[in-house]
Design a protein around this motif. Structure first.
Motif, PDB file in Angstrom:
ATOM      1  N   ALA B  80      -4.490 -55.133 -13.485  1.00 47.51           N
ATOM      2  CA  ALA B  80      -5.305 -54.867 -12.235  1.00 47.51           C
ATOM      3  C   ALA B  80      -5.450 -55.896 -11.435  1.00 47.51           C
ATOM      4  N   TRP B  83      -2.250 -56.408  -9.278  1.00 49.21           N
ATOM      5  CA  TRP B  83      -2.011 -55.424  -8.354  1.00 49.21           C
ATOM      6  C   TRP B  83      -2.730 -55.404  -7.194  1.00 49.21           C
ATOM      7  N   ARG B  87      -0.901 -55.958  -3.838  1.00 49.59           N
ATOM      8  CA  ARG B  87      -0.653 -54.828  -3.076  1.00 49.59           C
ATOM      9  C   ARG B  87      -1.957 -54.292  -2.229  1.00 49.59           C
ATOM     10  N   GLY B 113     -28.051 -47.920 -23.122  1.00 43.64           N
ATOM     11  CA  GLY B 113     -27.261 -46.665 -22.676  1.00 43.64           C
ATOM     12  C   GLY B 113     -26.053 -46.383 -23.728  1.00 43.64           C
ATOM     13  N   LEU B 117     -26.096 -42.975 -25.776  1.00 43.68           N
ATOM     14  CA  LEU B 117     -24.853 -41.950 -25.683  1.00 43.68           C
ATOM     15  C   LEU B 117     -24.425 -41.565 -27.000  1.00 43.68           C
ATOM     16  N   VAL B 122     -23.076 -36.735 -26.859  1.00 43.87           N
ATOM     17  CA  VAL B 122     -21.864 -37.111 -26.947  1.00 43.87           C
ATOM     18  C   VAL B 122     -21.682 -37.714 -28.263  1.00 43.87           C
ATOM     19  N   TRP B 174       9.957 -55.819 -11.540  1.00 43.99           N
ATOM     20  CA  TRP B 174       8.422 -55.928 -11.880  1.00 43.99           C
ATOM     21  C   TRP B 174       8.255 -57.203 -13.165  1.00 43.99           C
TER      22      TRP B 174
ATOM     23  N   VAL D   7       4.815 -48.183  -9.287  1.00 50.63           N
ATOM     24  CA  VAL D   7       3.775 -48.649  -8.806  1.00 50.63           C
ATOM     25  C   VAL D   7       2.684 -47.446  -8.237  1.00 50.63           C
ATOM     26  N   ARG D  11      -1.060 -47.613  -9.867  1.00 49.91           N
ATOM     27  CA  ARG D  11      -2.224 -47.644  -9.053  1.00 49.91           C
ATOM     28  C   ARG D  11      -3.226 -46.568  -9.494  1.00 49.91           C
ATOM     29  N   TRP D  14      -5.290 -47.427 -12.496  1.00 49.90           N
ATOM     30  CA  TRP D  14      -6.275 -48.287 -12.439  1.00 49.90           C
ATOM     31  C   TRP D  14      -7.382 -47.837 -11.823  1.00 49.90           C
ATOM     32  N   ILE D  15      -7.237 -46.818 -10.876  1.00 44.36           N
ATOM     33  CA  ILE D  15      -8.304 -46.177 -10.223  1.00 44.36           C
ATOM     34  C   ILE D  15      -8.930 -45.470 -11.323  1.00 44.36           C
ATOM     35  N   VAL D  17      -8.847 -45.769 -14.501  1.00 40.66           N
ATOM     36  CA  VAL D  17      -9.492 -46.984 -15.699  1.00 40.66           C
ATOM     37  C   VAL D  17     -10.861 -47.313 -14.844  1.00 40.66           C
ATOM     38  N   LEU D  18     -10.955 -47.818 -13.594  1.00 37.46           N
ATOM     39  CA  LEU D  18     -12.129 -47.984 -12.985  1.00 37.46           C
ATOM     40  C   LEU D  18     -13.207 -47.031 -12.858  1.00 37.46           C
ATOM     41  N   TYR D  21     -14.517 -46.912 -16.282  1.00 31.30           N
ATOM     42  CA  TYR D  21     -15.358 -47.932 -16.672  1.00 31.30           C
ATOM     43  C   TYR D  21     -16.810 -47.823 -15.912  1.00 31.30           C
ATOM     44  N   PHE D  22     -16.927 -47.367 -14.762  1.00 32.53           N
ATOM     45  CA  PHE D  22     -18.217 -47.848 -13.915  1.00 32.53           C
ATOM     46  C   PHE D  22     -18.982 -46.416 -13.858  1.00 32.53           C
ATOM     47  N   ALA D  28     -22.996 -39.909 -17.686  1.00 38.61           N
ATOM     48  CA  ALA D  28     -23.386 -39.478 -18.818  1.00 38.61           C
ATOM     49  C   ALA D  28     -24.895 -39.745 -19.258  1.00 38.61           C
ATOM     50  N   LEU D  29     -24.973 -41.171 -18.847  1.00 45.05           N
ATOM     51  CA  LEU D  29     -26.541 -41.618 -18.897  1.00 45.05           C
ATOM     52  C   LEU D  29     -27.441 -40.478 -18.314  1.00 45.05           C
TER      53      LEU D  29
END
Lengths: 387, 263, 387, 263
Positions: B80, B83, B87, B113, B117, B122, B174, D7, D11, D14-15, D17-18, D21-22, D28-29
């Motif tokens: 991450a 990248w 990029r 949380g 959860l 869930v 890469w 690539v 990308r 990762w979007i 995963v982000l 993650y966030f 859910a909470l």
């Protein structure tokens, strides 16, 4: 698109080795590069010269494959490279920023491209030896980048780029981070190495003297367009536009009006001036007259000559020395002619004969004057207004 | 440089404050840990702690959790950060903001949380929610911002774009780029990230306490609540462990660089 | 030490306005600056010129008060400044790095020193108006530093330094972060402003052309010592040491031996050379001969002249053109003479007459040659070896 | 730029995963917090929390402690960071190391040491040890490294030496320098440091729990241990509070800069 790899493009002469064919680059509505074409002969060194933001680096990066063109394609020996990633193009590149791998010694840096390509140990050892001899840095082989000066780092970077026997060498302002003295030395060095290896080279710079000194041909760029393409002499002596005339070298630029028959008139001067290059222009056309400071010859006007008209019969001018600046190999005099101030560069000790205040006759050597159709002033000014 | 008296006073003041901040508590703690009642001082508290099987057990558990957390968060963050730097430098500010945002999620909220959860609608798989490995999920979330910021700083110091383009123009793909060019040049950032994660996991009390797992931090708290001088001794021991680990890693990191430099 | 404030030092002439009196600076065993003395007349612009690490910036910072000298003192108008902090010295300073306060507009930056000194609003408003007119940036008064180009920022910094009507203006490589074109413009601008305001100025640079162009006098520094102190002409035409000769301008440096009577011999040349400056040297003394490229005159040697000796009777040399580089206002030719290669710079179109391969006679203009006692080579080389 | 498929896949990965993650945990909470048993969803949990006097009381206490901590740590750190950057850049590495070292002091160790000290042979004054203000000592220690690093980063971005010398050559003393040149240029670093400290103090559970003071974090834990959906609601409320505070400060910071830019 892969078709073109199988069927080489035929509409360029065999001598055109590297060809950029109407490539352009836009970012949204911004045109970094307007469609332009350019071809390099094998073994030639061509420089892209221009102020920052003129698109020269964009063009280089399109050739290298780091930037995909919005339109057009890049051909090498007739083969279309456009779809290939940089790693497959076999172009050596030297960057403006120091780009040696910090964790590798000088020789491991140079060896990197060979290892990646699976060259045998023995062969790469031989190649290394040759390259370090070529750049004259044998003693620095085991050193790490942080132990090398800026100039040494760029020489190693050059060797590293040459190690893969690149089809094209790309140099992106390789000298601009270096001190003046080093820059001059390395400039000559690059030219020598390029000639010895015969590598077709594209060189990007914003320094006009560098471009003149190093190039077979120069491409002057302005706002994403080619302003002029020619040999260093062409660019300097026969600039195609006011922009080129003012960007390359120092020039006295004056507004003038054509009188027809190769005569031009400058407001405030008592007599017209004969300029060969003004013949094609019709009477009354607005011109821009450029006088190169090093082509002006001064001679003292004795008091009894003072009654002559401000411009002598042979097209000579008369004026007064108002300032002098000693710059070492030349002395730069300011000469007030009418209500214009001309700058004249005298070599060596010639200026000693012309103290400030002296009345002088200014004669033009045959190559001194160049005229161009006047461009809208704002255009050129906007380009050159950096301060 | 001739410093003015004001500057000199300021300097001395700050050295004093630093000294008070770092060393006085340590010295006082050390003295207290040796106190054996009355005016006797000995190592009995240390002996007691080091002989306690709970000490070894909880320490081993926390160590394992730390290693798992380090591996998972590095595997997530290296690509991450690479990248983003190469990029999408425009995304860097966004990610920086997100990583601050997650600094700002108090662990107590996070664990609340998470656990509600998993106990709520869930349902997590019992075999997972029931083992201490469950903690790793929270720890990775806790450690991500630190790991990301440390690696980001390391990568930023590199001129990643030029190095990448140089490697690519020499024919590197890469994989070669990442393994032969990038990672060898950010070893100290990698070690730093690993170390911070290690320290965070070893000292993390809230998660384990709320979720009722017996980690090293919970053990420290238990000793601290129940016994006097052993708590001080344990504090010093755990400080020593983490600091030794860190200095060891730093030295190893330096060694790697020096090794690279002299090869 | 405060005594000297009450009793002005009398052993400097009244004209010596700013005096550095045997100042030196050591860091432990490292001597950044060996004890040296320097004095500036009121209104004069003196440049400290030298490669990095020569001590020029250290000397400037001692004058400014940012570095305390290890020995010696700094006097201004006879008053000892050494114990004063920078804020009390009233010296305006322009830095190499952009130093405008980012949170203040251009005019607030210029006003800063006036506010600190408690100048009234009306008076400072008047001063601002003058200063912005002086630097020609009236339209940029309300802009913030990040909205200004590098050249504009340095001009505002100059105005800010001048606002407090400094007793001395200190410029620490103010142009080195700028682009070539801007650098030239701002160089002239600084000189003009300095003359108009008559401010005594100490200017630090590593760029020899800049130093020659801008200075009343130049101090060439080398390894913490003064290598030469003189007018730009002195420095360029009569360098005091091989270091100065090679650092300032381009020079053909040749090892030579004095033959007595103003004649010198260069190994590999068939005939000796008459050099006026060599008269004081005894026969057999080892010399270093410098020939300025712009003072060499070439003329074609016709085949029937070729049988002449390699060096003609008037001390002219003969050789062969081996390379030419077009640099715009000059063309640089390499001429092989014996087994040395001389560089000759021809102005304008003169070089057109001398293609590569031509046999040429090389004549020296009166100022072309300068001889010095040969220094241990290693010394000069170590200083100049940057690549 | 034409990105290779690899690539592009990376990308998107990762979007994703982000996002996971966030946002997934938050959503859910949020859903869970609205759950009112069975398939009914309403705001009763929120109403319950916002009506609880404990919520207001503990939040006010934590807020007060946060402000005190911010003031004390800024007053300590601004001169130190300024001095280190300007006069002793050589010390920067040392201070950097020390600030990492104190990251590495687990809070549980810190509080153990502190409390055993105060209850041990060195007796703190009862009036101080007995009030929640005692917590501020620990919080300042906890927050110092963050504060220091944030300000250090802000100062490093400034070219402090040139600006200081410019101001001095114009006749400015140390006070003018600090107030008119340095501080106005690091407002965002100051706000960042204040914000981090605020978040740390608001979320700090270990200290207060061990030392038996009823702060906001302790209240969150109490709710989390005893009630289901109100805990989720409270988590979201406290997240909202800290994030609002942060965004408000950021906007204020931006506003200041823009104000400066347009004045």
């Amino acid at each position: 698109m892969t078709d073109s790899v199988l069927f080489p493009v035929a509409d360029h002469s065999v001598a055109d080795y590297l060809v950029a064919e109407s490539v352009s680059k836009s970012y949204g509505a911004t045109h970094a590069l307007n469609p332009l074409s350019l071809s390099l002969q094998k073994g030639e060194l061509v420089t892209l010269l221009g102020p920052s933001g003129c698109g020269k680096t964009t063009l280089l990066r399109i050739v290298a494959g780091f930037t995909a063109p919005s339109t057009g394609r890049v051909l090498l020996g007739g083969r279309d490279l456009t779809p290939l990633p940089p790693a497959k193009r076999r172009m050596g590149m030297v960057f403006q920023a120091y780009s040696l791998f910090p964790n590798l010694s000088a020789e491991d840096n140079v060896r990197f491209g060979l290892t990646v390509r699976g060259v045998s140990r023995a062969e790469s050892e031989k190649k290394l030896k040759e390259l370090f001899a070529l750049i004259g840095l044998e003693e620095a082989r085991k050193r790490y980048p942080h132990q090398l000066s800026g100039g040494q780092q760029q020489r190693i970077a050059l060797a590293r780029a040459l190690a893969i026997e690149p089809q094209v060498l790309l140099l992106d302002e390789p000298l601009s981070a270096l001190d003046a003295q080093v820059r001059l030395n390395l400039r000559d060095e690059i030219r020598r190495v390029q000639r010895e290896t015969g590598t077709t080279t594209l060189f990007v710079t914003h320094d006009q003297e560098e471009a003149l000194a190093i190039s077979d041909r120069v491409v002057v760029m302005q706002q994403g367009r080619v302003a002029q393409l020619g040999t260093p002499e062409d660019i300097y002596r026969r600039p195609a536009s006011p922009f080129v005339a003012e960007f390359v070298g120092t020039a006295n630029g004056l507004d003038a009006v054509a009188l027809g028959g190769g005569m031009v008139e400058v407001a405030g001067w008592n007599a017209p001036l004969a300029v060969e290059g003004a013949r094609p222009f019709a009477r009354g056309e607005k011109l821009r007259l450029y006088l190169r400071p090093e082509e002006l010859r001064l001679s003292e006007l004795r008091p009894n000559e003072l009654r002559l008209s401000e411009s002598g019969p042979e097209g000579d001018l008369s004026g007064q020395v108002t300032d002098r600046r000693f710059l070492g190999s030349i002395t730069r005099l300011s000469v007030q002619v009418g209500n214009s101030t001309l700058v004249a560069d005298l070599q060596g000790n010639e200026a000693a004969a012309h103290p400030v205040g002296q009345q002088v006759r200014v004669s033009l050597s045959p190559l001194a004057a160049h005229v161009l159709r006047a461009a809208p002033v704002a255009e050129t000014q906007a380009e050159l207004a950096h301060v | 440089m001739r410093a003015s008296p004001v500057v000199r006073t300021g300097r001395n003041l700050w050295i004093t404050v630093l000294g008070l901040y770092f060393f006085v508590p340590l010295v006082a703690l050390a003295v207290f840990s040796l106190w054996a009642g009355g005016s006797r001082y000995d190592f009995s508290a240390y002996v007691q702690i080091l002989r306690d099987p709970q000490f070894h057990q909880t320490f081993r558990l926390s160590l394992l959790l730390a290693l798992e957390t380090i591996l998972i968060s590095l595997a997530l963050v290296i690509p991450a950060a690479f990248w983003v730097n190469l990029r999408a430098p425009g995304l860097r500010n966004l990610l920086g903001l997100l990583s601050v945002l997650s600094f700002v999620v108090p662990p107590i909220v996070l664990v609340g949380g998470l656990s509600s959860l998993f106990r709520g609608p869930v349902l997590g798989p019992e075999w997972f929610v029931g083992t201490p490995q469950f903690l790793v999920v929270g720890y990775v979330v806790l450690a991500l911002p630190y790991t990301y910021r440390t690696l980001d700083t390391g990568l930023r110091a590199l001129d990643l774009q030029t190095l990448s383009e140089a490697a690519q123009s020499l024919g590197a793909g890469w994989g070669t780029l990442l393994w032969r060019v990038i990672l060898p040049n950010i070893t100290s950032a990698l070690l730093g990230a690993a170390l911070l994660t290690f320290a965070i996991v070893l000292g993390e009390f809230t998660f384990a306490n709320v979720l009722l797992f017996n980690t090293f931090a919970v053990y420290i708290n238990y000793i601290g609540q129940t016994q006097g001088t052993p708590a001080a001794a344990l504090s010093l021991i755990s400080l020593a462990i983490t600091w030794m680990a860190m200095l060891g890693l730093l030295r190893f990191g330096k060694g790697r660089v020096a090794l690279g430099g002299a090869k």
